[in-house]
Design a protein around this motif. Sequence first.
Motif, PDB file in Angstrom:
ATOM      1  N   ALA A  45      -3.627   5.736   0.690  1.00  0.00           N
ATOM      2  CA  ALA A  45      -4.326   5.894   1.956  1.00  0.00           C
ATOM      3  C   ALA A  45      -5.329   4.753   2.057  1.00  0.00           C
ATOM      4  O   ALA A  45      -5.907   4.338   1.046  1.00  0.00           O
ATOM      5  CB  ALA A  45      -5.047   7.239   2.014  1.00  0.00           C
ATOM      6  N   ALA A 101      -7.367  15.790   2.509  1.00  0.00           N
ATOM      7  CA  ALA A 101      -7.257  14.335   2.544  1.00  0.00           C
ATOM      8  C   ALA A 101      -7.539  13.858   3.964  1.00  0.00           C
ATOM      9  O   ALA A 101      -7.075  14.458   4.929  1.00  0.00           O
ATOM     10  CB  ALA A 101      -5.846  13.904   2.137  1.00  0.00           C
ATOM     11  N   GLU A 160      -2.669   8.649  -1.837  1.00  0.00           N
ATOM     12  CA  GLU A 160      -2.452   9.625  -0.780  1.00  0.00           C
ATOM     13  C   GLU A 160      -2.449  11.039  -1.363  1.00  0.00           C
ATOM     14  O   GLU A 160      -2.196  11.229  -2.550  1.00  0.00           O
ATOM     15  CB  GLU A 160      -1.124   9.369  -0.073  1.00  0.00           C
ATOM     16  N   LYS A 220      -7.481  12.280   7.551  1.00  0.00           N
ATOM     17  CA  LYS A 220      -6.383  11.859   8.408  1.00  0.00           C
ATOM     18  C   LYS A 220      -6.584  10.408   8.807  1.00  0.00           C
ATOM     19  O   LYS A 220      -7.693   9.945   9.017  1.00  0.00           O
ATOM     20  CB  LYS A 220      -6.334  12.739   9.666  1.00  0.00           C
ATOM     21  N   ARG A 221      -5.491   9.691   8.936  1.00  0.00           N
ATOM     22  CA  ARG A 221      -5.585   8.292   9.308  1.00  0.00           C
ATOM     23  C   ARG A 221      -5.832   8.155  10.812  1.00  0.00           C
ATOM     24  O   ARG A 221      -5.249   8.872  11.613  1.00  0.00           O
ATOM     25  CB  ARG A 221      -4.300   7.545   8.957  1.00  0.00           C
ATOM     26  N   THR A 251       0.804  -1.221   0.000  1.00  0.00           N
ATOM     27  CA  THR A 251       0.000   0.000   0.000  1.00  0.00           C
ATOM     28  C   THR A 251       0.837   1.271   0.000  1.00  0.00           C
ATOM     29  O   THR A 251       0.332   2.344   0.341  1.00  0.00           O
ATOM     30  CB  THR A 251      -0.946   0.029   1.221  1.00  0.00           C
ATOM     31  N   ILE A 273      -8.667   3.007   4.344  1.00  0.00           N
ATOM     32  CA  ILE A 273      -9.709   3.150   5.365  1.00  0.00           C
ATOM     33  C   ILE A 273     -10.231   1.754   5.671  1.00  0.00           C
ATOM     34  O   ILE A 273     -10.783   1.086   4.790  1.00  0.00           O
ATOM     35  CB  ILE A 273     -10.864   4.031   4.864  1.00  0.00           C
ATOM     36  N   ALA A 292      -8.962   1.701  -0.549  1.00  0.00           N
ATOM     37  CA  ALA A 292      -7.664   2.306  -0.838  1.00  0.00           C
ATOM     38  C   ALA A 292      -7.789   3.329  -1.955  1.00  0.00           C
ATOM     39  O   ALA A 292      -8.540   3.138  -2.915  1.00  0.00           O
ATOM     40  CB  ALA A 292      -6.647   1.229  -1.236  1.00  0.00           C
ATOM     41  N   GLN A 334      -7.421  14.827  -3.093  1.00  0.00           N
ATOM     42  CA  GLN A 334      -8.202  13.953  -3.961  1.00  0.00           C
ATOM     43  C   GLN A 334      -9.155  14.744  -4.847  1.00  0.00           C
ATOM     44  O   GLN A 334      -9.632  15.810  -4.470  1.00  0.00           O
ATOM     45  CB  GLN A 334      -9.020  12.979  -3.110  1.00  0.00           C
ATOM     46  N   ALA A 375      -1.710  -0.001   7.898  1.00  0.00           N
ATOM     47  CA  ALA A 375      -0.753   0.398   6.877  1.00  0.00           C
ATOM     48  C   ALA A 375       0.631  -0.147   7.200  1.00  0.00           C
ATOM     49  O   ALA A 375       1.370  -0.606   6.320  1.00  0.00           O
ATOM     50  CB  ALA A 375      -0.717   1.921   6.763  1.00  0.00           C
ATOM     51  N   GLU A 408      -5.999   2.723  11.235  1.00  0.00           N
ATOM     52  CA  GLU A 408      -5.573   2.800   9.838  1.00  0.00           C
ATOM     53  C   GLU A 408      -4.054   2.785   9.749  1.00  0.00           C
ATOM     54  O   GLU A 408      -3.479   2.142   8.860  1.00  0.00           O
ATOM     55  CB  GLU A 408      -6.151   4.058   9.189  1.00  0.00           C
ATOM     56  N   LYS A 409      -3.391   3.518  10.652  1.00  0.00           N
ATOM     57  CA  LYS A 409      -1.929   3.547  10.642  1.00  0.00           C
ATOM     58  C   LYS A 409      -1.355   2.166  10.939  1.00  0.00           C
ATOM     59  O   LYS A 409      -0.375   1.735  10.336  1.00  0.00           O
ATOM     60  CB  LYS A 409      -1.425   4.563  11.664  1.00  0.00           C
TER      61      LYS A 409
END
Length: 237
Positions: free
Chosen positions: A66, A203, A174, A205-206, A62, A68, A171, A177, A214, A210-211
Motif C-alpha cells: 500500500a 487498513a 497491504e 483505503k486508497r 509496489t 500513501i 509504503a 497492519q 500505484a 494513491e490508486k
Amino acid sequence: MAPLSLTLGYVPGATPAKWARIWAERHPDVRLELSAVAAADAAAAVRAGTVEVALLRLPAETAGLAVIPLYEETTVAVVPKDHVFNAVDEITAADLDGEPVLRPLDDVVSWPDAPGNPIDHRPETTQDAIELVAAGLGALIVPQSLARLHHRKDLTYRPIVDAPTCPVVLAFPEGPQPELVEEFVGVVRGRKPGSSRGQAQPAPKRTAREKTLAKQAARAAAGKVARKPGRAARGRR
C-alpha cells in the motif's frame, strides 16, 4: 522483554526527520529505527520485512504494498558552477537540448523522452555521476534532494520547470497492519495524538491519487521505458 521498536526505511535524499520527531514526541517508549536503503531495493525490503515501512520514490515495483503519497520533488539539472545555467534561476527542458547528459544506472527520474544527449558511458551510481559532472562530462538530471545530498562547491543545480516531478510515498504491506505500523501511518496522515492509540484500525483505503500512483508504478515495473529527448508536464516547484 526487548523494547518496542519500528523500522523505517528511506531512500537517499528522502527526509524522515519530520515524522521521526513527531513519533518521538508521541511514542517515547517506542524506538523508531531509521534504515537507509538503496532506491532499487526499498520496495523489496518492505516486502521482505527488513523494514516495516519505507519512504521511497515512484516508479517502483509496489506489488503487494500500500502506498500513501507524501510529496513530489522538483527535478533539477546539476551542472558545473561555471556553466551558462548559473546565470538563470531556472531552466526548461528545451535548454537541455544538445547538452550531454549523464544517466547513472541508479537513475530515479521517470522521464520518458528526457532532453539532452545521453553519453554512452553510464556511471554505476548517482555519486559517480556527480564526479563526472564536476569533471565536465555532462549534466545530471535528478530530484532536488539528491542534488542537495551530493552538494559540491564546484557544482550548482537549476530547477527544470517543465520536467516531471519525482513522487515520494510511504509504503507498507497491504492488508491488516500491526498496531505500530498503523500508528506511524496515522502520524504521516496527520492523525491527532491519541485518536487511534490502542484501537484496531482497518487498513487505510486508497485515495484516487494513491490508486493512480500505484498503477503508474505497476506499469513502470512491467518494463523500463527508454529516456530520449522530449518534454513533460510542468512540475510543482
